[in-house]
Design a protein around this motif. Sequence first.
Motif, mmCIF file in Angstrom:
data_model
loop_
_atom_site.group_PDB
_atom_site.id
_atom_site.type_symbol
_atom_site.label_atom_id
_atom_site.label_comp_id
_atom_site.label_asym_id
_atom_site.label_seq_id
_atom_site.Cartn_x
_atom_site.Cartn_y
_atom_site.Cartn_z
ATOM 1 N N LEU A 231 -6.089 -6.734 4.927
ATOM 2 C CA LEU A 231 -4.745 -6.257 5.270
ATOM 3 C C LEU A 231 -3.847 -7.480 5.261
ATOM 4 O O LEU A 231 -3.926 -8.336 6.152
ATOM 5 N N ALA A 232 -3.009 -7.592 4.231
ATOM 6 C CA ALA A 232 -2.272 -8.833 4.006
ATOM 7 C C ALA A 232 -0.833 -8.544 3.621
ATOM 8 O O ALA A 232 -0.486 -7.452 3.185
ATOM 9 N N GLY A 233 0.005 -9.561 3.777
ATOM 10 C CA GLY A 233 1.405 -9.438 3.408
ATOM 11 C C GLY A 233 2.317 -9.720 4.581
ATOM 12 O O GLY A 233 1.925 -9.572 5.752
ATOM 13 N N PRO A 234 3.554 -10.093 4.317
ATOM 14 C CA PRO A 234 4.480 -10.481 5.387
ATOM 15 C C PRO A 234 4.872 -9.352 6.325
ATOM 16 O O PRO A 234 5.328 -9.605 7.447
ATOM 17 N N GLU A 235 4.712 -8.101 5.911
ATOM 18 C CA GLU A 235 5.117 -6.981 6.755
ATOM 19 C C GLU A 235 4.015 -6.520 7.714
ATOM 20 O O GLU A 235 4.229 -5.581 8.482
ATOM 21 N N PHE A 236 2.861 -7.135 7.661
ATOM 22 C CA PHE A 236 1.820 -6.856 8.651
ATOM 23 C C PHE A 236 2.000 -7.775 9.850
ATOM 24 O O PHE A 236 2.131 -8.990 9.697
ATOM 25 N N HIS B 22 11.226 0.531 5.511
ATOM 26 C CA HIS B 22 11.674 -0.409 4.489
ATOM 27 C C HIS B 22 10.528 -1.309 4.030
ATOM 28 O O HIS B 22 10.737 -2.483 3.717
ATOM 29 N N VAL B 23 9.326 -0.744 3.972
ATOM 30 C CA VAL B 23 8.129 -1.501 3.595
ATOM 31 C C VAL B 23 7.525 -0.894 2.330
ATOM 32 O O VAL B 23 7.418 0.327 2.215
ATOM 33 N N ARG B 24 7.141 -1.737 1.390
ATOM 34 C CA ARG B 24 6.407 -1.293 0.206
ATOM 35 C C ARG B 24 4.914 -1.527 0.480
ATOM 36 O O ARG B 24 4.463 -2.671 0.595
ATOM 37 N N LEU B 25 4.168 -0.423 0.611
ATOM 38 C CA LEU B 25 2.715 -0.501 0.766
ATOM 39 C C LEU B 25 2.088 -0.438 -0.618
ATOM 40 O O LEU B 25 2.445 0.414 -1.438
ATOM 41 N N ILE B 26 1.140 -1.329 -0.859
ATOM 42 C CA ILE B 26 0.499 -1.421 -2.166
ATOM 43 C C ILE B 26 -1.007 -1.351 -1.989
ATOM 44 O O ILE B 26 -1.588 -2.112 -1.204
ATOM 45 N N SER B 27 -1.630 -0.408 -2.693
ATOM 46 C CA SER B 27 -3.087 -0.350 -2.721
ATOM 47 C C SER B 27 -3.548 -1.323 -3.798
ATOM 48 O O SER B 27 -3.466 -1.039 -4.991
ATOM 49 N N GLY B 28 -3.999 -2.500 -3.381
ATOM 50 C CA GLY B 28 -4.338 -3.571 -4.297
ATOM 51 C C GLY B 28 -3.418 -4.755 -4.078
ATOM 52 O O GLY B 28 -2.791 -4.895 -3.019
ATOM 53 N N ASN B 29 -3.325 -5.626 -5.066
ATOM 54 C CA ASN B 29 -2.448 -6.793 -4.939
ATOM 55 C C ASN B 29 -1.081 -6.502 -5.549
ATOM 56 O O ASN B 29 -0.875 -5.477 -6.199
ATOM 57 N N VAL B 30 -0.152 -7.438 -5.369
ATOM 58 C CA VAL B 30 1.234 -7.188 -5.775
ATOM 59 C C VAL B 30 1.405 -7.174 -7.289
ATOM 60 O O VAL B 30 2.416 -6.681 -7.791
ATOM 61 N N LEU B 31 0.449 -7.697 -8.026
ATOM 62 C CA LEU B 31 0.570 -7.758 -9.477
ATOM 63 C C LEU B 31 -0.013 -6.551 -10.183
ATOM 64 O O LEU B 31 0.526 -6.087 -11.188
ATOM 65 N N THR B 32 -1.128 -6.038 -9.697
ATOM 66 C CA THR B 32 -1.810 -4.936 -10.397
ATOM 67 C C THR B 32 -1.991 -3.695 -9.539
ATOM 68 O O THR B 32 -2.465 -2.672 -10.037
ATOM 69 N N GLY B 33 -1.637 -3.761 -8.258
ATOM 70 C CA GLY B 33 -1.812 -2.609 -7.376
ATOM 71 C C GLY B 33 -0.791 -1.523 -7.643
ATOM 72 O O GLY B 33 0.108 -1.664 -8.481
ATOM 73 N N VAL B 34 -0.927 -0.415 -6.906
ATOM 74 C CA VAL B 34 -0.011 0.714 -7.073
ATOM 75 C C VAL B 34 0.666 1.022 -5.743
ATOM 76 O O VAL B 34 0.082 0.819 -4.667
ATOM 77 N N ILE C 241 -4.964 -4.114 1.002
ATOM 78 C CA ILE C 241 -3.705 -3.394 1.171
ATOM 79 C C ILE C 241 -2.644 -4.453 1.429
ATOM 80 O O ILE C 241 -2.794 -5.291 2.334
ATOM 81 N N THR C 242 -1.589 -4.431 0.639
ATOM 82 C CA THR C 242 -0.529 -5.427 0.750
ATOM 83 C C THR C 242 0.746 -4.747 1.215
ATOM 84 O O THR C 242 1.094 -3.663 0.732
ATOM 85 N N ALA C 243 1.432 -5.384 2.157
ATOM 86 C CA ALA C 243 2.696 -4.856 2.672
ATOM 87 C C ALA C 243 3.777 -5.907 2.498
ATOM 88 O O ALA C 243 3.695 -6.998 3.074
ATOM 89 N N ILE C 244 4.792 -5.579 1.680
ATOM 90 C CA ILE C 244 5.913 -6.482 1.443
ATOM 91 C C ILE C 244 7.208 -5.736 1.717
ATOM 92 O O ILE C 244 7.220 -4.505 1.782
ATOM 93 N N PRO C 245 8.328 -6.439 1.894
ATOM 94 C CA PRO C 245 9.593 -5.738 2.100
ATOM 95 C C PRO C 245 9.982 -4.933 0.868
ATOM 96 O O PRO C 245 9.779 -5.374 -0.264
ATOM 97 N N LYS D 205 3.339 -26.010 -0.986
ATOM 98 C CA LYS D 205 2.629 -25.219 0.015
ATOM 99 C C LYS D 205 3.527 -24.193 0.697
ATOM 100 O O LYS D 205 3.056 -23.427 1.547
ATOM 101 N N LYS D 206 4.800 -24.148 0.345
ATOM 102 C CA LYS D 206 5.715 -23.192 0.965
ATOM 103 C C LYS D 206 5.245 -21.768 0.695
ATOM 104 O O LYS D 206 4.867 -21.415 -0.424
ATOM 105 N N GLU D 207 5.263 -20.932 1.734
ATOM 106 C CA GLU D 207 4.898 -19.528 1.595
ATOM 107 C C GLU D 207 6.166 -18.701 1.407
ATOM 108 O O GLU D 207 7.135 -18.862 2.152
ATOM 109 N N TRP D 208 6.114 -17.793 0.433
ATOM 110 C CA TRP D 208 7.299 -17.033 0.052
ATOM 111 C C TRP D 208 7.196 -15.588 0.517
ATOM 112 O O TRP D 208 6.115 -15.006 0.552
ATOM 113 N N VAL D 209 8.342 -15.026 0.848
ATOM 114 C CA VAL D 209 8.458 -13.592 1.108
ATOM 115 C C VAL D 209 9.269 -13.004 -0.042
ATOM 116 O O VAL D 209 10.465 -13.279 -0.177
#
Length: 451
Positions: A265-270, A298-310, A325-329, A362-366
């Motif tokens: 369970l990963a991503g800035p919205e978690f 206002h969260v995009r839930l993705i089953s998989g990673n941000v590049l190939t998930g849905v 599961i990835t959660a991004i804005p 090393k900066k982490e991006w949102v």
Amino acid sequence: MASVIKIKKGLDINLKGKAPEEFVNVGKSESYAVVPDNFNGFAPKVVVHPGDKVKAGSPLLIDKVKPDIKFVSPVSGEVIAVNRGEKRKILSVTVKPDGEGEYVKFDVKNPADYDRSELKALLLESGLWPFFRQRPYDRIADPSVEARDIFVTAYDTAPLATDFDFIVKGEEDALQTGIDALMRLTDGKVYLGVKPGSALASSIKGVEIVELYGPHPVGNAGVIINNIKPVNKGETVYTISAPDLLYIGRFLKTGHVDFTRAVALAGPEFKIRGYAKVTAGCTIGSLVDGKLSDGVEHVRLISGNVLTGVKAGLEDYLGAYNNQITAIPEGDNTDEFLGWATPGFGKYSVSRSYLAWLSPKKKEWVIDARIKGGKRAMIMSNEYEKVFPMDIMPEYLLKAVIAFDIDKMENLGIYEVAPEDFALCEFVDTSKIELQSIVRNGLDLLYKEMN
């Protein structure tokens, strides 16, 4: 001695919100489902009806063309729905768990005691065969076609991806059993792609270890195949991810299917991140309940990673091959003064359009889910080649796919690729073209034409 692959082309997208290596509790899923769209290359036929009682390992679907390929229930319980869409397309078959944990029992033995046809028949009957994919065409492996080699990926380099070395702790015996089974399925070699310094390099026997150095997508099966032994016309190789191989290993040790997998369970919205042990096919809502920062509006839930998930909703189901599961804005509530004209110190850019490229590596991006641009014709700018490490010209191959010029597609390497290999190209594409969709459609059309 391990083989080594080192690449320089590629891109590591350092997103904020990596899952710490610790397990967290998640809610119980009210239902589980087998979703045909998760699997490329089969025509589903339902073999159960609502109200039927099933065990974990009972068939729910079969392939109309190759009836030996079965898709089984991940849990025991009652079939509650066969969901259909337009033209009666099967969207999912859902099962309500009964909590009893009953399994279909199979007679199993040491992998070395099987001949190839016997082992294939067992994996087909148990519903584990669909986790093998083949190149060419990136679809469920055809059991009637012999594999030249088998490639196992145990190093996921996608943004916020799971660490397989952490997942496999305590299950090394199951992984070794799975590897032993793969060795019975091919006259060629079994390759295992691992991260540098992985403990698997010394603990797993009977397989050729491939250490992978470089940015994403160095962990992709396509990159490993292209660097080790490319696929030529008329050849077939199998690919399988190490988490899916654990299913086979557990099955051959216990005699029943166990679809438990560790999901990040990963991503800035978690607000609560980590790994969860769940059963494949569970609802997304059961995984994220109470763990998101501000709900899901206002969260995009993705089953998989941000590049190939849905994109996924709370009522959707975890993808069959997905380990995170990835959660991004979503970005739908974002207002920016002057928009693109600002200096953009906090904006991520591959092309150095903003001054943020001066930030520490090393900066982490949102990064939110907005497209941030308009669709236009493909620009031959060499931007794909900068992140595409395979010995293939991606721009020319994509144009050949769009034109469906079979001769050019073959000459330019269509048999080696899968949509995931073009995920970074799609990310950096200034034309905002859905490249993965183009490749997927091209592979499907090519399969129909050649078969």
